[in-house]
Design a protein around this motif. Structure first.
Motif, PDB file in Angstrom:
ATOM      1  N   THR A 116      46.733  69.304  39.996  1.00 37.85           N
ATOM      2  CA  THR A 116      48.088  68.828  40.232  1.00 37.85           C
ATOM      3  C   THR A 116      48.776  69.761  41.228  1.00 37.85           C
ATOM      4  O   THR A 116      48.181  70.710  41.737  1.00 37.85           O
ATOM      5  CB  THR A 116      48.894  68.793  38.922  1.00 37.85           C
ATOM      6  OG1 THR A 116      49.115  70.151  38.481  1.00 37.85           O
ATOM      7  CG2 THR A 116      48.158  68.030  37.835  1.00 37.85           C
ATOM      8  N   SER A 124      43.936  67.413  35.441  1.00 38.63           N
ATOM      9  CA  SER A 124      43.503  66.375  34.509  1.00 38.63           C
ATOM     10  C   SER A 124      41.991  66.257  34.605  1.00 38.63           C
ATOM     11  O   SER A 124      41.391  66.611  35.622  1.00 38.63           O
ATOM     12  CB  SER A 124      44.163  65.036  34.838  1.00 38.63           C
ATOM     13  OG  SER A 124      43.758  64.590  36.128  1.00 38.63           O
ATOM     14  N   GLU A 176      51.355  70.445  33.407  1.00 41.98           N
ATOM     15  CA  GLU A 176      49.977  70.027  33.623  1.00 41.98           C
ATOM     16  C   GLU A 176      49.396  70.733  34.852  1.00 41.98           C
ATOM     17  O   GLU A 176      49.939  70.636  35.949  1.00 41.98           O
ATOM     18  CB  GLU A 176      49.884  68.516  33.800  1.00 41.98           C
ATOM     19  CG  GLU A 176      48.457  68.007  33.912  1.00 41.98           C
ATOM     20  CD  GLU A 176      48.387  66.501  34.035  1.00 41.98           C
ATOM     21  OE1 GLU A 176      47.284  65.934  33.882  1.00 41.98           O
ATOM     22  OE2 GLU A 176      49.438  65.878  34.295  1.00 41.98           O
ATOM     23  N   ARG A 224      43.961  66.424  29.345  1.00 37.55           N
ATOM     24  CA  ARG A 224      44.840  67.202  30.217  1.00 37.55           C
ATOM     25  C   ARG A 224      44.553  68.685  30.054  1.00 37.55           C
ATOM     26  O   ARG A 224      44.115  69.125  29.005  1.00 37.55           O
ATOM     27  CB  ARG A 224      46.319  66.968  29.854  1.00 37.55           C
ATOM     28  CG  ARG A 224      46.910  65.654  30.303  1.00 37.55           C
ATOM     29  CD  ARG A 224      48.293  65.472  29.692  1.00 37.55           C
ATOM     30  NE  ARG A 224      49.167  66.609  29.910  1.00 37.55           N
ATOM     31  CZ  ARG A 224      50.308  66.561  30.583  1.00 37.55           C
ATOM     32  NH1 ARG A 224      50.709  65.432  31.112  1.00 37.55           N
ATOM     33  NH2 ARG A 224      51.059  67.635  30.709  1.00 37.55           N
ATOM     34  N   ASP A 263      46.836  71.920  30.421  1.00 38.45           N
ATOM     35  CA  ASP A 263      48.205  72.362  30.611  1.00 38.45           C
ATOM     36  C   ASP A 263      48.297  73.882  30.614  1.00 38.45           C
ATOM     37  O   ASP A 263      47.447  74.581  30.048  1.00 38.45           O
ATOM     38  CB  ASP A 263      49.112  71.811  29.493  1.00 38.45           C
ATOM     39  CG  ASP A 263      49.225  70.296  29.551  1.00 38.45           C
ATOM     40  OD1 ASP A 263      48.891  69.707  30.598  1.00 38.45           O
ATOM     41  OD2 ASP A 263      49.632  69.707  28.536  1.00 38.45           O
TER      42      ASP A 263
END
Length: 436
Positions: A129, A111, A108, A99, A101
């Motif tokens: 995301t 990925s 997040e 991940r 972040d």
């Protein structure tokens, strides 16, 4: 949505057909608006990978290389958008993914999945995301630390490691390993390999295979004793399918060629902390290999820091009753990866309150001026003159008076009467005086 074969039925009831006909274009227009508002499909982002650097440039054989990646995505990127980086084919035993972040919020940002690790080049696929939709200037870093193939990257020879982005951009670092490859064949050798890319994070059973080679023959006999160093925490797996004995040789490129797996008269002992093998005679140019699996009692967990595992072995060969002792060791570090990303949050759009237009003042009808009519005067009452009693010599003229007020009229009449009486008395007196 209706199938194309299904027509819209228009009712023929009076007064409704026209309304229905007018409604159909409106429905179609509304459908067009809904179709336009549907989110666009995920896109492949070009130019996201800004730089790739591999370190160290002079690694020892059997150690790891770290690939550092710098990336940015354009404003307006959406959730599900991707970009990729193909790692150099020399990289081996890579992690599965990680991940990225936001370090300040823990949200997040993206990925990363690593696929096709062996034998082809591994590909890191980054997937954004919804963070990218609520932030601008989204950028970050990522890294992958893993083994490299020592056979295809011989010591002392500069070897280019090239990574390729999804839009064809390349980044190259020249790597020159150090150390003997292949190992000195007059010495034993030892190394470890991961049995799967998970590397014990979720499945700790038989997650490592240790390989211990004797020196090349010829010798009359040999013994290999492989022991778990103190404090390691892993144990040997002594099941029949976890302990293997091989007879083979190392070719010119350093690859071990297995010619046969020994299953018959070769005795060995196995326990949780030690495996011991008594080898028979070996011919010149060949060597024996012990391969044994190791397990941990519990998985490490995907968030655990990368661990390093060590193993020590002692090998003794005997020729003409003269033993020669050797020691060999190896260590294996879990591949690791990670990254982060950050951006500037887009301020929420606030809709200012709609100003209501100030209503125009309602025109007011000016009040109708009230004309005060003077009170109607009462019809004048004619004063009835009071005639004095005629006397000889008196004037018979009478003064008439009219007025609008009865009281004034009465006073005026009374005054005239009094005046008349006075005049009459004066006249009479004058005559009386004259006559005498």
């Amino acid at each position: 949505m209706r199938p194309e074969s299904e027509s819209v039925r228009l009712t023929s009831r009076p007064g409704t057909r026209l309304l229905t006909l007018l409604a159909v274009p409106a429905l179609l227009a509304g459908a067009a608006v809904i179709a336009t508002a549907a989110p666009a499909n995920a896109a492949v982002v070009s130019g996201a990978v800004q730089n790739v650097v591999i370190t160290p440039t002079n690694p020892a054989q059997g150690s790891q290389l770290r690939t550092d990646i710098t990336w940015c995505v354009p404003n307006g990127s959406r959730a599900g958008d991707t970009f990729t980086l193909q790692l150099d084919p020399h990289m081996r035993r890579l992690p599965e993914g990680f991940r990225l972040d936001d370090p300040k919020t823990g949200v997040e940002v993206a990925s990363a999945a690593i696929t096709g690790t062996t034998p082809d080049a591994a590909i890191v696929t980054f997937t954004l995301t919804a963070y990218a939709e609520s932030h601008t200037g989204v950028c970050g870093t990522a890294f992958v630390s893993a083994d490299f193939d020592g056979i295809s990257t011989p010591s002392g020879q500069p070897t280019p490691f090239t990574s390729v982005t999804n839009d064809g951009k390349t980044f190259t670092t020249v790597i020159t390993p150090t150390g003997p490859v292949p190992a000195d064949l007059s010495q034993p050798s030892k190394y470890g390999t991961w049995t799967n890319d998970d590397q014990g994070q979720t499945d700790p059973t038989d997650f490592i295979e240790w390989n211990i080679d004797t020196p090349n023959g010829a010798f009359d006999s040999a013994t290999t004793v492989d022991s778990v160093p103190a404090g390691e925490g892993w144990t040997f797996d002594c099941s029949a399918d976890s302990v293997h004995l091989y007879d083979g040789f190392v070719d010119a490129q350093g690859d071990y060629e297995q010619t046969a797996e020994l299953t018959g008269p070769v005795p060995y002992t196995c326990s949780d902390d030690q495996v011991s093998v008594d080898w028979p005679a070996q011919q010149a140019g060949e060597r024996f290999r012990l391969r044994v699996s190791a397990s941990m009692p519990t998985p490490f967990g995907s968030d655990a820091a990368p661990a390093t595992f060590s193993n020590d072995a002692a090998v003794t060969t005997t020729t003409a009753d003269v033993p020669t002792a050797f020691e060999t060791s190896a260590s294996l570090t879990q591949a690791t990866s990670g990254g982060e990303g950050a951006g500037t949050a887009i301020p929420p759009v606030t809709t200012p309150p709609t100003e209501q237009p100030t209503p125009a003042p309602t025109p007011t009808t000016p009040p109708t001026p009230v004309v005060v009519q003077p009170a109607a005067s009462a019809a004048p009452v004619a004063a009835t003159p009071i005639a004095a009693t005629p006397r000889a010599g008196d004037s018979t003229e009478a003064l008439a008076y009219t007025g609008s007020d009865d009281t004034v009229g009465l006073w005026a009449g009374g005054g005239m009467l009094a005046l008349g009486l006075v005049l009459a008395l004066l006249t009479r007196r004058r005559r009386t005086t004259t006559g005498s």
